[in-house]
Scaffold this motif. Sequence first.
Motif, PDB file in Angstrom:
ATOM      1  N   GLY A  85       5.614  -0.089 -65.017  1.00 25.30           N
ATOM      2  CA  GLY A  85       6.254   0.185 -63.519  1.00 25.30           C
ATOM      3  C   GLY A  85       7.478  -0.787 -62.955  1.00 25.30           C
ATOM      4  O   GLY A  85       7.813  -1.296 -62.256  1.00 25.30           O
ATOM      5  N   LEU A  86       8.050  -1.096 -64.465  1.00 24.31           N
ATOM      6  CA  LEU A  86       8.920  -1.657 -64.225  1.00 24.31           C
ATOM      7  C   LEU A  86      10.568  -1.086 -64.584  1.00 24.31           C
ATOM      8  O   LEU A  86      10.261   0.201 -65.150  1.00 24.31           O
ATOM      9  CB  LEU A  86       9.364  -3.274 -65.506  1.00 24.31           C
ATOM     10  CG  LEU A  86       7.888  -3.888 -65.495  1.00 24.31           C
ATOM     11  CD1 LEU A  86       8.347  -4.987 -66.596  1.00 24.31           C
ATOM     12  CD2 LEU A  86       8.124  -5.156 -63.843  1.00 24.31           C
ATOM     13  N   ARG A  87      11.528  -0.962 -63.445  1.00 21.29           N
ATOM     14  CA  ARG A  87      13.075  -0.318 -63.930  1.00 21.29           C
ATOM     15  C   ARG A  87      13.768  -1.007 -64.651  1.00 21.29           C
ATOM     16  O   ARG A  87      14.655  -0.754 -65.269  1.00 21.29           O
ATOM     17  CB  ARG A  87      14.007  -0.200 -62.641  1.00 21.29           C
ATOM     18  CG  ARG A  87      12.741   0.697 -61.398  1.00 21.29           C
ATOM     19  CD  ARG A  87      13.939   1.290 -59.719  1.00 21.29           C
ATOM     20  NE  ARG A  87      15.315   1.797 -60.002  1.00 21.29           N
ATOM     21  CZ  ARG A  87      15.528   3.129 -60.250  1.00 21.29           C
ATOM     22  NH1 ARG A  87      14.236   3.968 -60.476  1.00 21.29           N
ATOM     23  NH2 ARG A  87      16.161   3.428 -60.732  1.00 21.29           N
ATOM     24  N   THR A  88      14.151  -2.330 -64.987  1.00 25.10           N
ATOM     25  CA  THR A  88      13.969  -2.553 -65.487  1.00 25.10           C
ATOM     26  C   THR A  88      13.601  -3.361 -66.985  1.00 25.10           C
ATOM     27  O   THR A  88      12.590  -4.458 -66.188  1.00 25.10           O
ATOM     28  CB  THR A  88      15.542  -4.144 -64.834  1.00 25.10           C
ATOM     29  OG1 THR A  88      15.964  -2.894 -63.931  1.00 25.10           O
ATOM     30  CG2 THR A  88      16.626  -4.485 -66.093  1.00 25.10           C
TER      31      THR A  88
ATOM     32  N   MET B 195       8.822   1.629 -68.861  1.00 21.35           N
ATOM     33  CA  MET B 195       9.111   1.563 -68.089  1.00 21.35           C
ATOM     34  C   MET B 195       8.115   2.753 -66.656  1.00 21.35           C
ATOM     35  O   MET B 195       7.639   2.043 -66.045  1.00 21.35           O
ATOM     36  CB  MET B 195       9.976   2.489 -67.321  1.00 21.35           C
ATOM     37  CG  MET B 195      11.559   1.833 -67.999  1.00 21.35           C
ATOM     38  SD  MET B 195      13.300   2.673 -67.553  1.00 21.35           S
ATOM     39  CE  MET B 195      14.643   1.050 -68.379  1.00 21.35           C
ATOM     40  N   LEU B 196       7.384   3.769 -67.911  1.00 19.30           N
ATOM     41  CA  LEU B 196       6.318   4.193 -66.754  1.00 19.30           C
ATOM     42  C   LEU B 196       5.358   3.400 -66.657  1.00 19.30           C
ATOM     43  O   LEU B 196       4.280   3.508 -66.253  1.00 19.30           O
ATOM     44  CB  LEU B 196       5.778   5.694 -67.439  1.00 19.30           C
ATOM     45  CG  LEU B 196       7.458   6.410 -66.899  1.00 19.30           C
ATOM     46  CD1 LEU B 196       7.716   7.987 -67.326  1.00 19.30           C
ATOM     47  CD2 LEU B 196       7.559   6.830 -65.059  1.00 19.30           C
TER      48      LEU B 196
ATOM     49  N   GLU C 103      18.433   8.598 -65.290  1.00 19.81           N
ATOM     50  CA  GLU C 103      19.022   9.033 -64.838  1.00 19.81           C
ATOM     51  C   GLU C 103      20.355   9.423 -64.882  1.00 19.81           C
ATOM     52  O   GLU C 103      20.360  10.991 -65.025  1.00 19.81           O
ATOM     53  CB  GLU C 103      18.984   8.186 -63.310  1.00 19.81           C
ATOM     54  CG  GLU C 103      17.123   7.892 -62.750  1.00 19.81           C
ATOM     55  CD  GLU C 103      16.847   6.794 -61.877  1.00 19.81           C
ATOM     56  OE1 GLU C 103      15.893   6.408 -61.006  1.00 19.81           O
ATOM     57  OE2 GLU C 103      18.037   7.017 -61.871  1.00 19.81           O
TER      58      GLU C 103
ATOM     59  N   ASP D 233      18.530  -0.202 -68.182  1.00 19.62           N
ATOM     60  CA  ASP D 233      17.698   0.042 -66.954  1.00 19.62           C
ATOM     61  C   ASP D 233      17.592   1.505 -66.342  1.00 19.62           C
ATOM     62  O   ASP D 233      18.165   1.889 -67.158  1.00 19.62           O
ATOM     63  CB  ASP D 233      19.178  -0.747 -65.234  1.00 19.62           C
ATOM     64  CG  ASP D 233      18.612  -1.063 -64.536  1.00 19.62           C
ATOM     65  OD1 ASP D 233      17.881  -1.792 -63.441  1.00 19.62           O
ATOM     66  OD2 ASP D 233      18.602   0.349 -63.423  1.00 19.62           O
ATOM     67  N   MET D 234      17.078   1.691 -65.626  1.00 18.00           N
ATOM     68  CA  MET D 234      16.093   3.626 -65.727  1.00 18.00           C
ATOM     69  C   MET D 234      17.039   4.248 -64.952  1.00 18.00           C
ATOM     70  O   MET D 234      17.192   5.389 -65.354  1.00 18.00           O
ATOM     71  CB  MET D 234      15.257   3.238 -64.830  1.00 18.00           C
ATOM     72  CG  MET D 234      14.754   5.081 -64.697  1.00 18.00           C
ATOM     73  SD  MET D 234      13.537   4.889 -63.500  1.00 18.00           S
ATOM     74  CE  MET D 234      12.010   4.910 -64.997  1.00 18.00           C
ATOM     75  N   SER D 235      18.624   3.413 -64.214  1.00 21.20           N
ATOM     76  CA  SER D 235      19.933   4.033 -63.971  1.00 21.20           C
ATOM     77  C   SER D 235      20.339   5.030 -64.789  1.00 21.20           C
ATOM     78  O   SER D 235      21.070   5.840 -65.187  1.00 21.20           O
ATOM     79  CB  SER D 235      20.630   3.791 -63.324  1.00 21.20           C
ATOM     80  OG  SER D 235      21.188   2.221 -63.844  1.00 21.20           O
TER      81      SER D 235
ATOM     82  N   LEU E 215      11.569   5.094 -71.646  1.00 19.36           N
ATOM     83  CA  LEU E 215      10.383   4.963 -70.023  1.00 19.36           C
ATOM     84  C   LEU E 215       9.683   5.696 -70.286  1.00 19.36           C
ATOM     85  O   LEU E 215       9.098   5.318 -69.030  1.00 19.36           O
ATOM     86  CB  LEU E 215      11.939   6.832 -70.396  1.00 19.36           C
ATOM     87  CG  LEU E 215      10.812   7.280 -69.074  1.00 19.36           C
ATOM     88  CD1 LEU E 215      11.768   7.472 -67.717  1.00 19.36           C
ATOM     89  CD2 LEU E 215      11.329   9.725 -69.172  1.00 19.36           C
TER      90      LEU E 215
END
Lengths: 370, 396
Positions: free
Chosen positions: A334-337, A330-331, A357, A352-354, A327
Motif C-alpha cells: 500500500g506504499l507509493r514509495t 507497492m500494491l 506510471e 517512487d510509483m510515478s 510494483l
Amino acid sequence: MISLNKITKVYNDKAVVNNFSLEVDRGEMCVLIGPSGCGKTTTLRMINRMIEPTSGEIFIDSRDVKKIKPDLLRRSIGYAIQMVGLFPHMTVAANIAVVPQLLRWEKKKIKNRIDELLILVGLSPAEYSSKYPYQLSGGEAQRIGVARALAANPPILLMDEPFGAVDPLTRTKLQTQFLNIQKELHKTIILITHDLDEAIRMADRIAIMKDGELVQYDTPENILSRPYNQFVYKFVGTDRALKRLSRINISKFIKSAPSVDEDFSMDKVNQACEKCRWVWVTDSKHRLIGWIDRKILSQTTSIKEALVPVSLDEIAVTEGASLKEVLSIMLSSGLRTIPVTDKKGFLIGEIDMSIIERISAESINHYEKS
Amino acid sequence: MNLKSFSPDKIAISGCVLGLISLFPGWFILKPHRLSAGMSVNLPDSAGLALTILVGFLWMSCFVLSFAGKNDLQHAILGITADVILIFVFIFLSMASNNLDVKTHVSARVSPGAGFWLTMLSAYIVIFAAEKKLEDRLIIKNIITWTAPAVFLFFLFTRNLRNFSVVVEFAVQRQRFIQEFLHHIILVAVSVFFGSIIGILLGILAKRSKKARNPVFFITDISQTIPSLALFGLLIAPLSVISFKYPFLREIGIRGIGNAPALIALIIYCLLPVVRNTYSGLAHIDKSVIDAGKGMGMSKMQVFLKIEVPLSAPLVLEGIRISSVQGVGLTAVAALIGAGGLGWFIFQGLGQAAPDMILLGTIPIIILALFTDGVMRMIIKFTANKVKKQKDHNRL
Ligand SMILES: Nc1ncnc2c1ncn2[C@@H]1O[C@H](COP(=O)(O)OP(=O)(O)OP(=O)(O)O)[C@@H](O)[C@H]1O
Ligand SMILES: [Mg+2]
C-alpha cells in the motif's frame, strides 16, 4: 554468428518453415517462441543439419554449414533436444561425458567437467553421477540434458525447451544461473520456449514465429511496447505492460532517500523532516529498520516511540530487482514509495510509483500494423 | 501387499493333487532283460510304507503352501519341498536298483513305471509354479532348478543307479552315446552360431530397409510354419540333386542326407526368433535417444555401436536363447535324415520298441535344454538389468 538466409522446409507439399531469415549475433541469446507446431524445432534442427532445408542457406561464422561434415558440425554445437533423450543404459556421468569423449578429452578433464556441470544445473555430483536415467524425475533428466549439451563447452548452443519440465521455482533458479554463465561465457544461443516470461527474461532478442514464418524479431522491450501486428499483440497478452516492467531494472530510477540514524537527536530528526513527509530510519550500520512519519513526530518525544518498524522482505526491494517486483511490493504494502537496499539491508535509496506510471505510458497501446 | 498374492495357486495345487495320486500306481518295473514285459512293483512294496507315507506328508505340505503361500520365502519353501520329493524319488530309484543286484542276474534292470513318472511330472509342475511366483529371485530359482538334477547326477556317478534301465542301456551303448551326445552339441552350437549371425543381420536389414522388411519376415514366418520333419525332408531332394551334379560337394559331406541338410534346416529354424527379436529390439529403442546421439555428433557407426547394440542386446540374446533351447530339441529330429545326435537313440528305440533306449536319448536332451536355458537366462539377466528397469519405470 548464426545467419539463416531464406530458409524453407517443405514436408508433404506443405512449407512448415517458409522463407525464414534470422541473424543471431555472436554472444547473443535469441529466443524462438510461437504456437505449437509453428516450426521452431524444425528451424533449430536445420542449423546443426539434423534436417536439411529444402532451400535457403545457413551460415555459422560466415561458413556455409553445408560444407561442414554433419558429425563434426554437431560436435561443435551444444544441442539439447526437446525430448531430452538421455541414454538409458548409461549413468548420468556417462551421458554428460559423451561429447567430450567423442572429442577425446582426457579422463581427468572429463571427470572434473562432469562435476562442474552437475553443480551448475543444481544437482549434487556425489548423488547423481552414478544414477541411471530411469532413476531421475522429468525435471532432473532435463537438467542433465542441458548439462550434456554444455559438456564440451561449445561456442554455440541450440536448446529446445530446456526447462520445460521443471517447477517454476527451479526454473527461475536455472534461468538465473544460465544468465550468469552467459554473462561470463558469451555463447551464441538459440533457445526455444513456450514460456513468454522466460523469453522476456532471458532473451537479447525474441523471434516470434507463426506458421513457419518469422513475424517479429526484436528486443523484448520493443516486442512488448511495439507489437508488430495483431498476432504479436495477442501473443504477448494483455499483461504485456507488466511483462515489460519485468524487463526493466530499477537501478536507473533510484532516488536518494532521506534517512536518519536511530541514535540521532529529535532536533536532527525534525530538521530532516522539514522537507519531506517521512524519513527512513537506519541502525548504526546504516541498515534499514523502519520509518518515521512527520505527523506523528509532534506527538512523540523519542525516535524509538515514533519509529514504525518494517520487515525488509515486505517493503524493500534489492538493487537487482525489476520494476515489476517494485510494483508488486507497492500494491501489497500500500506504499507509493518503497526503499531500495542491497542484499545485506543497507539502505541505498528509494523508488517512487510515478516512475512506473511514466514508463507504462511510454508503451504504445496499439500495434503498428493491423 | 497386493491382494492377488493371497489367492491360492491353482497350478501348484493341481500339481500337489496329482503328486498324491501318483503314489498309488506301479512305480517300478523289474525286467530280466531289455525286451521282456517285466513285473510291476508298487511304492510301499519297494520303498516301505514309512517312506511312502513320508512322501505323502511332503505332498500335503506342498498343498498347504500352494494354498496359503503369500511371500517369497513361502514360495521358495514350496519349490524346495518339491525338490526334496524329487530327491526321495531318486533315493527310491537307487534302492530299487540296488535291491535288484542280489536277486537277479546281470542284464536285469529297473524301469520306472507310471507312478514314478507322474511324481516327477507333479514335482516339476509345483517347481514351475513356485519359480513363476519368485519372479526376480534368480539365485533361489537356480537352486530350486538345479538341486534335483545335481542329486540325480550324484546318484548316477556313485553307481547307485547302475541297474536303472537307462543306465544299463548306457553301459551297453557307452561309446555310441558319447559320440552322439557330442555330435548333438556340435549340431546345436554350429546351427545356433550361424543362425544367430544370419538372423541378426536379417533383423538389422529389416529395421533399416522398409523394402526388405516384408520379404524377410515372410521367409522366416514360412519356415516356422513348416513342420520340422517336412523341412528336413524337403531339403533331401534338392541337396541330393545338387550333390550328384557337383561330386566335389559330396566329398565335403554335402549330400541329400546327413549333416548338411540337417544344419541348413536347423539354421532356418533358428532364424525366426533371432530376426524377430533383433528387429523389435532395434524398433523399441526410443527415437529421441538415437536423435540425441546423432545431435551430439555421433557417426552412424557410433550410434549403432554405442546406442543400438547395447539397448537391443537383451532382446537379441532372448531370441538366441529361444533359438538354442528350441534347437536342442529340434536337433533330435536330425537323426531321421542320418545326421546323428541324441535323436538316434530315440528313433532306434522307437523302431525296436525299447523304451529304455528312447529315454537314453530323451533324458540328456531335457537336461541339455534346461542347462542351455539356465545359462542363457543368466547372461540375459546380466545384460538386461538396467534396460529392464527402465521399462518398468516407464510402465509406472
Ligand atoms: N518429419 C516430418 N514430416 C512431416 N511433417 C513434419 C515433420 N516434422 C515436423 N512436421 C510438421 O512440421 C510442423 C512444425 O513442426 P515443429 O516440430 O518444428 O514444431 P514446433 O514449433 O517445434 O512445435 P512444438 O512447440 O509443439 O514443439 C508441424 O506441423 C509438424 O507436424
Ligand atoms: Mg518443438
